[in-house]
Design a protein around this motif. Structure first.
Motif, PDB file in Angstrom:
ATOM      1  N   ASN A 250       0.839  -1.187   0.000  1.00 42.26           N
ATOM      2  CA  ASN A 250       0.000   0.000   0.000  1.00 42.26           C
ATOM      3  C   ASN A 250       0.881   1.245   0.000  1.00 42.26           C
ATOM      4  O   ASN A 250       1.651   1.479   0.920  1.00 42.26           O
ATOM      5  CB  ASN A 250      -0.904  -0.003   1.227  1.00 42.26           C
ATOM      6  CG  ASN A 250      -1.972   1.062   1.142  1.00 42.26           C
ATOM      7  OD1 ASN A 250      -1.758   2.120   0.551  1.00 42.26           O
ATOM      8  ND2 ASN A 250      -3.117   0.804   1.720  1.00 42.26           N
TER       9      ASN A 250
ATOM     10  N   ARG B  77      -2.913   6.572  10.403  1.00 44.29           N
ATOM     11  CA  ARG B  77      -2.929   5.441   9.470  1.00 44.29           C
ATOM     12  C   ARG B  77      -1.527   4.896   9.258  1.00 44.29           C
ATOM     13  O   ARG B  77      -1.310   3.691   9.211  1.00 44.29           O
ATOM     14  CB  ARG B  77      -3.515   5.879   8.127  1.00 44.29           C
ATOM     15  CG  ARG B  77      -5.010   5.898   8.137  1.00 44.29           C
ATOM     16  CD  ARG B  77      -5.601   6.509   6.872  1.00 44.29           C
ATOM     17  NE  ARG B  77      -6.873   7.100   7.238  1.00 44.29           N
ATOM     18  CZ  ARG B  77      -7.254   8.332   6.949  1.00 44.29           C
ATOM     19  NH1 ARG B  77      -6.477   9.115   6.230  1.00 44.29           N
ATOM     20  NH2 ARG B  77      -8.397   8.787   7.361  1.00 44.29           N
TER      21      ARG B  77
ATOM     22  N   ASN C  59      -0.383   3.076  12.207  1.00 44.90           N
ATOM     23  CA  ASN C  59      -1.184   1.867  12.328  1.00 44.90           C
ATOM     24  C   ASN C  59      -0.703   0.765  11.383  1.00 44.90           C
ATOM     25  O   ASN C  59      -1.231  -0.333  11.397  1.00 44.90           O
ATOM     26  CB  ASN C  59      -2.633   2.232  12.000  1.00 44.90           C
ATOM     27  CG  ASN C  59      -3.609   1.458  12.816  1.00 44.90           C
ATOM     28  OD1 ASN C  59      -3.270   1.010  13.912  1.00 44.90           O
ATOM     29  ND2 ASN C  59      -4.804   1.283  12.300  1.00 44.90           N
TER      30      ASN C  59
ATOM     31  N   GLU D 137      -0.817   0.887   8.017  1.00 46.63           N
ATOM     32  CA  GLU D 137      -1.630   0.714   6.818  1.00 46.63           C
ATOM     33  C   GLU D 137      -0.842   0.941   5.536  1.00 46.63           C
ATOM     34  O   GLU D 137      -1.206   0.445   4.482  1.00 46.63           O
ATOM     35  CB  GLU D 137      -2.820   1.672   6.852  1.00 46.63           C
ATOM     36  CG  GLU D 137      -3.920   1.176   7.770  1.00 46.63           C
ATOM     37  CD  GLU D 137      -5.103   2.130   7.803  1.00 46.63           C
ATOM     38  OE1 GLU D 137      -5.427   2.706   6.755  1.00 46.63           O
ATOM     39  OE2 GLU D 137      -5.692   2.280   8.886  1.00 46.63           O
ATOM     40  N   TYR D 138       0.229   1.712   5.624  1.00 47.50           N
ATOM     41  CA  TYR D 138       0.997   2.011   4.421  1.00 47.50           C
ATOM     42  C   TYR D 138       2.344   1.302   4.467  1.00 47.50           C
ATOM     43  O   TYR D 138       2.945   1.160   5.519  1.00 47.50           O
ATOM     44  CB  TYR D 138       1.240   3.519   4.301  1.00 47.50           C
ATOM     45  CG  TYR D 138      -0.022   4.330   4.246  1.00 47.50           C
ATOM     46  CD1 TYR D 138      -1.016   4.024   3.327  1.00 47.50           C
ATOM     47  CD2 TYR D 138      -0.226   5.382   5.118  1.00 47.50           C
ATOM     48  CE1 TYR D 138      -2.177   4.764   3.268  1.00 47.50           C
ATOM     49  CE2 TYR D 138      -1.387   6.124   5.075  1.00 47.50           C
ATOM     50  CZ  TYR D 138      -2.367   5.811   4.146  1.00 47.50           C
ATOM     51  OH  TYR D 138      -3.515   6.544   4.108  1.00 47.50           O
TER      52      TYR D 138
ATOM     53  N   GLY E 299     -10.829  -1.147  15.522  1.00 46.08           N
ATOM     54  CA  GLY E 299     -10.793  -1.672  14.160  1.00 46.08           C
ATOM     55  C   GLY E 299     -12.151  -2.079  13.624  1.00 46.08           C
ATOM     56  O   GLY E 299     -12.249  -2.913  12.732  1.00 46.08           O
TER      57      GLY E 299
END
Lengths: 552, 331
Positions: A44, A244, A247, A249-250, B166
């Motif tokens: 991602n 994000r 977290n 996510e990327y 989440g």
């Protein structure tokens, strides 16, 4: 009791609704699968770019295209960190004389629709840029005269005037397929929805929220591509974006983060990494059309009056490094350093020396320690800073405090960035920050801030020489550098320019603007890093031909 | 009749003023759109003059004088032509706005209507049961939430329900491919799923204004003579509360609601920013930071026209509902 039961019921209903929503999470239907073939299933990459509201636009020359750098490739990849050239769609190049060079085109490369790639595509791309000057963002046609094919595998570039920069500019132009682009009626508004390119990834799907790209199995070096899919999403900014990233996510990101060790690295010490290599320097520009800035002695003393270390640790969160007065980016460009500046010529903060230098240059101090101008008045300058550039604003506060120590008063004011930059271009300022475009071309690195043809009278927009430096010797060196192709001779000329920078101090270099680069090693490894700086952040083709699965 | 004509004339005049201001304001803003577009594109702060020139050429940024620009602007407005967006070149502005409109309309429209209904009912009930435990809970809670910054509540929700637990998505209006916008279950499910958090965030804060407004007017109304008369007549308390109290107290709220509905179309800027929601507010924010003049103008104009229309509607409604207003001018 009735009331309590009622609120219990509300909580229960909400819980059930949430549980149902989570259980049948509609997004999960498009979720990642684990790959077993030693490849990375999905990475991602955050934003898909494309302006404020990503429309399906894969025209790399238009204003706001979506991520296109995995689709279209240049003739040569210029490494933004080391400045080396890697042959890509071109295999080699050769100069013949000052005004002509040829590029040999790689054979066996196919467009993603299966049609073969050839020299004709290269010629078409360049001639299209000539017809549509709005697409020629690197200004390659400012020195080109013609581009033509010589046989199927060689392209000849003829120049209108000697300029070694033309090759670097031409090398970077993304090459597009003639068989598709030549059929488009209004190229100026072409959005290239098909996105047929030669690159390692092809567009798989786009729906306004996400962009999926799939590995191009027919890529000419497909054996080097170990990532099966790339995911990008709609650009967003702000606090949620930092969350994000933290977290996980990327897989990679190029953002400024406050206190990165705590906000990012500590969330997953094993996988969350960053590397902020130095980019172009942020400098202190003084308006050379005004006294006392037009006095070399004054400028020299000024260059010892600023605590660059304090700026980089305090004002720039410790992410930045103090800049070399030579104008080079160190350590990336250390091979260019002149013999006398092998120590890097990063000037120290030395108020005692600065005061001596001010006095030696004929400036006097009054009884209260204020430095007096030649007119006898205490020195006080205005310093305009771009509003919203938080790091610059805090740096300006450090500079204000530093200059106070040598008896100079600085009136720091922030206003709209556009206005500040406009004043700088017009020459309506005492002091401002400057950040000249610095890249791999030594000629441009020195010509942009110092070349006299890049200047203009006060009141007229100067293209890039905002300090309005006018020096015959500088111009001579630059003219020679623009046509010199022998590396040893280039080095000598650049050494001459470094000497001007250090001895005459046209502007004062402060710190290197860091290039933001965060990456995660949970799914893929082989990212460029401080230990392995094989490419700069953003050299996507170099990076993605190196990445491999974190599992094997 | 004269009253309605006067309102209409006033509407036309404000519309013209809005259109003209709308033309002038973005042009008075300092800064160069070409540069700000480029600095968004590049990760580097520095821009070469060649790039600026190329972008200017592409966008056709006007160099003609202001009056001429104004004339062309009025002409294209009459044709409903808002031009091409700078920051999403070559997408037409009207296309972008139409694409975003349903998102804002559904999310903000639905939540505002719910907020209005819930808020008004709660406010009326709190006033009716003045100084009861219900009243103090409702009044105190809404005052407390009202003091918290809106974006902070939204971020907190995002943090807890998305990052910690989440449960819910944290960005966008719908999920990634294979979902395609349109009338299909996959997309609708995803859109609803993505709208839960922003909707909740709005629903926590939006009713407060209506609660407080309704409670205060209702308390006042309940002190009126005709309410006392109703009690004296021996009417049932439910009838007094709804037909006599709430019905009169709701009038100012209805006007407020008409205007609020007009403003809704401007989108909820903060909410849409935080949740990266594909609505008009987000579009407006991006357009402003990109100095995307054509888009800014169209959005402002759209917004202003909506508010003006809502105002006109409220004026007309008031005239119909309240004869005193209609006669006010002539007597």
């Amino acid at each position: 009791m009735v009331r309590r039961r009622f609120s219990l019921a509300v909580v229960a209903v909400i819980a059930v609704v949430l549980a149902v929503l989570t259980a049948c999470n509609p997004d999960k239907k498009a979720a990642e699968q684990v790959s077993t073939d030693g490849m990375v299933a999905n990475l991602n990459g955050g934003s898909f770019f494309g302006g404020s509201d990503g429309q399906r636009n894969f025209n790399p020359f238009s204003g706001a295209p979506l991520v296109w750098w995995f689709t279209f490739e240049p003739l040569f990849v210029v490494n933004s960190y080391s400045c080396g050239e890697t042959p890509w769609l071109g295999t080699k190049y050769a100069w013949s004389g000052d005004k002509e060079f040829t590029v040999d085109i790689r054979q066996g490369v196919n467009w993603s629709d299966g049609k073969p790639f050839s020299a004709a595509d290269v010629v078409y791309t360049f001639n299209m840029l000539k017809r549509l000057p709005q697409y020629d963002q690197s200004g390659v046609w400012s020195t080109l005269a013609s581009v033509s094919a010589e046989g199927a595998n060689r392209v000849v570039f003829r120049l209108s005037k000697p300029s070694t920069e033309t090759f670097t500019r031409a090398a970077r132009v993304p090459i597009v397929p003639e068989h598709i682009w030549s059929k488009v009626k209004d190229l100026a508004k072409f959005t290239n929805p098909g996105a047929v390119g030669t690159g390692p990834f092809t567009v798989k799907a786009f729906n306004g929220e996400q962009l999926l790209m799939a590995r191009n199995s027919k890529y000419w070096q497909a054996d080097k591509i170990k990532v099966k899919q790339l995911t990008f999403s709609k650009p967003s900014t702000g606090d949620a974006e930092a969350l994000r990233l933290a977290n996980g996510e990327y897989d990679w990101k190029q953002d400024f983060l406050v206190n990165i060790e705590k906000t990012f690295v500590s969330k997953d010490k094993q996988h969350n990494k960053y590397w902020f290599p130095p980019g172009g320097a942020i400098d202190l520009y003084m308006n050379l059309t005004k006294a006392p800035f037009n006095d070399v002695g004054f400028r020299k003393a000024m260059s010892y009056s600023i605590d660059r270390k304090l700026i980089s640790t305090k004002a720039i969160s410790g992410y930045a490094k103090p800049a070399s007065q030579t104008g080079l980016i160190l350590p990336n460009q250390k091979d260019w350093l002149a013999p006398q500046y092998q120590d890097g010529a990063v000037l120290p903060f030395d108020p005692v020396k600065a005061k001596k230098l001010f006095t030696a240059a004929g400036y006097k101090y009054n009884s209260s320690g204020q430095l007096l101008g030649k007119n006898g008045k205490p020195m006080s300058f205005s310093f305009k800073v771009q509003a919203g550039y938080l790091d610059w604003i805090s740096a300006s506060q450090v500079i204000k405090a530093n200059l106070k120590q040598v008896g100079i008063n600085l009136d720091v004011r922030t206003s709209d960035a556009g206005e500040v930059e406009n004043d700088r271009a017009l020459g309506f300022y005492d002091m401002e920050f400057g950040a000249p475009a610095i890249g791999c071309s030594m000629f441009e690195n020195y010509d942009n801030p110092l070349g006299s043809e890049r200047s203009a009278p006060v009141g007229k927009q100067a293209p890039t020489n905002f300090i309005r430096w006018k020096d015959k010797h500088t111009d001579e060196l630059l003219t020679q550098l623009s046509t010199e192709r022998d590396p040893a001779a280039q080095k000598k000329l650049v050494a001459g320019l470094q000497q001007i920078m250090v001895e005459q101090v046209p502007y004062i270099t402060l710190w290197y603007g860091p290039i933001w680069w965060e990456y995660r090693t949970a799914h893929a490894v082989g990212w460029p890093s401080a230990q392995d700086p094989y490419a700069g952040p953003g050299d996507w083709l170099l990076i993605f031909t190196r990445l491999r699965s974190a599992q094997g | 009749m004269a009253y309605f004509l006067r309102r209409l004339a006033f509407f036309v005049l404000t519309l013209w003023a809005a259109v003209t201001l709308n033309f002038l304001l973005p042009r008075l803003q300092p800064g160069d759109p070409a540069r700000s577009i480029l600095s968004r594109l590049g990760q580097n702060r520095s821009i070469t003059p060649e790039q600026v020139k190329a972008i200017r050429l592409m966008l056709g940024i006007p160099n003609e004088n202001l009056l001429l620009q104004y004339w062309h602007y009025l002409g294209s407005l009459a044709h409903g032509n808002f031009g091409l967006s700078y920051s999403n070149f070559p997408a037409p502005v009207s296309h972008l706005i139409l694409q975003k409109l349903p998102w804002t309309l559904v999310l903000v429209g639905v939540t505002q209507i719910i907020a209005f209904v819930v808020g008004t009912v709660l406010g009326a009930f709190a006033a009716w049961r003045r100084n009861s435990r219900f009243d103090s809970v409702v009044s105190l809670t809404s005052t407390f939430i009202g003091t918290l910054p809106f974006f902070w509540i939204a971020l907190l929700l995002l943090y807890v329900f998305s990052f910690v637990l989440g449960w819910l998505p944290n960005t966008g209006g719908y999920g990634g491919p294979p979902i395609q916008p349109g009338l299909n279950t996959l997309f609708l499910e995803s859109a609803i799923y993505h709208s839960v958090l922003p909707a909740v965030a709005i629903l926590i804060t939006a009713p407060i204004g209506w609660i407080m407004g309704m409670r205060n007017t209702m308390v006042q109304t309940l002190g009126e003579d005709y309410i006392r008369l109703a009690w004296a007549k021996g009417l049932r308390s439910r009838r007094i509360a709804l037909r006599y109290g709430a019905r009169n107290a709701i009038l100012p709220s209805v006007t407020g609601f008409a205007i609020a509905l007009g403003a809704i179309l401007g989108g909820q800027l903060l909410i849409e920013q935080i949740f990266n929601y594909p609505g008009l507010g987000n579009l407006m924010f991006q357009a402003l930071s990109d100095r995307d003049y054509p888009l800014i103008q169209a959005l402002f104009l759209f917004n202003t026209v909506c508010v003006l229309l809502a105002n006109l509607l409220a004026d007309v409604l008031y005239g119909v509902l309240d004869p005193r207003v209609r006669r006010g001018g002539s007597s």
